[in-house]
Design an enzyme around this catalytic site. Structure first.
Site: not given
Ligand code: PXP
Length: 248
Positions: A11, A14, A22, A47, A49, A53-54, A74, A104-105, A155, A198-199, A220-221
């Site tokens: 991903n 970022h 910048r 993704h 968005r 934002r990216h 995404e 969801t939660t 996923e 994710h993460g 990704g991140h």
């Protein structure tokens, strides 16, 4: 590629985050995507968005033009994103939540309550030849709903597992892992292809990569962060090595 091969989707969002800090064009996410391809990524994930934002619309245009590996696009389940996806017809689309009420939660998409709407939403994407994936929590009711609406892929959201691990809550991390393991097997038994992400980091990837039902990880991140220290190619190569090791 063997049946046991676990695909790595890199991903690149970022890279665009840093560029946008910048303004201007540097660093270029397309260059990162090509480098990731050369480093062994099986696919590129981006993704777009709603607030841009990216990743930008121009990035998606560019990725469609330059990639030799599949693009996993995404997007939130909005009319605007559907139009963009139908224009580009990427290999895969992954429907993700962007607003609190769509979650969801645990953070995945709320499919069970929105079944009809989502079934209608994804139908044209499937007809256009996009492989539709739904990003959901490891929750049987969400998996069953994703199956009923005609998604081919789910996923599984690994964020809760990774957060627990990062915070040293190892009992909670084990419970999350157990649930991800059970739900991978459950989704597979319904005929769904299972992805996860994710993460994920070097410290958390192996137990997930070891689930035989999981066919793809999207990361990704951490990889973009790690590339500051060791460069993008070695950062991806190390992730690939850990995934392969877990798979043996
Ligand atoms: N999978 C999905 C569906 C995502 O939305 C994201 C980005 O949030 C990722 C994987 C990659 O997550 P990360 O950047 O934390 O590796």
């Amino acid at each position: 590629m063997s049946d046991n091969h676990l695909r790595l989707g890199v991903n690149i969002d970022h890279v665009a985050t840093v560029r946008n800090a910048r303004g201007g064009a540097y660093p270029d996410p397309l260059r990162a995507a090509k480098l990731a391809e050369e480093a062994g990524a099986d696919g590129i994930t981006a993704h777009l968005r709603e607030d841009r934002r990216h990743i930008s619309d121009a990035d998606i245009d560019g990725l469609m033009g330059v990639l030799s590996v599949p693009l996993n696009f995404e997007m939130a389940a909005t009319p605007e994103m559907q139009k963009i996806a139908l224009r580009h017809k990427p290999h895969a689309v992954c429907i993700v939540p962007e607003k609190r009420e769509e979650r969801t939660t645990e953070g995945g998409l709320e499919v069970a309550r929105e079944e009809n709407k989502l079934a209608h939403y994804i139908a044209p994407l499937r007809e256009a030849g996009c492989r539709v994936s739904i990003f959901i929590a490891a929750d049987p009711s969400q998996i069953e709903a994703a199956h009923r609406i005609g998604a081919e892929v789910i996923e599984l959201h690994t964020g809760a597992y990774c957060d627990a691990h990062a915070e040293g809550r190892m009992d909670a991390a084990s419970r999350e892992l157990e649930s991800l393991r059970d739900m991978s097997a459950f989704a597979h038994s319904l005929g769904l292809e299972v992805h996860a992400g994710h993460g994920l980091t070097y410290d958390t990837v192996k137990p997930i990569a070891a689930f035989p039902e999981v066919r793809e990880l999207n990361i990704g991140h951490f990889l973009i962060g790690e590339s500051i220290f060791r460069g993008l190619t070695p950062a991806i190569a190390e992730m690939r090595r850990l995934m392969d090791e877990a798979r043996v």
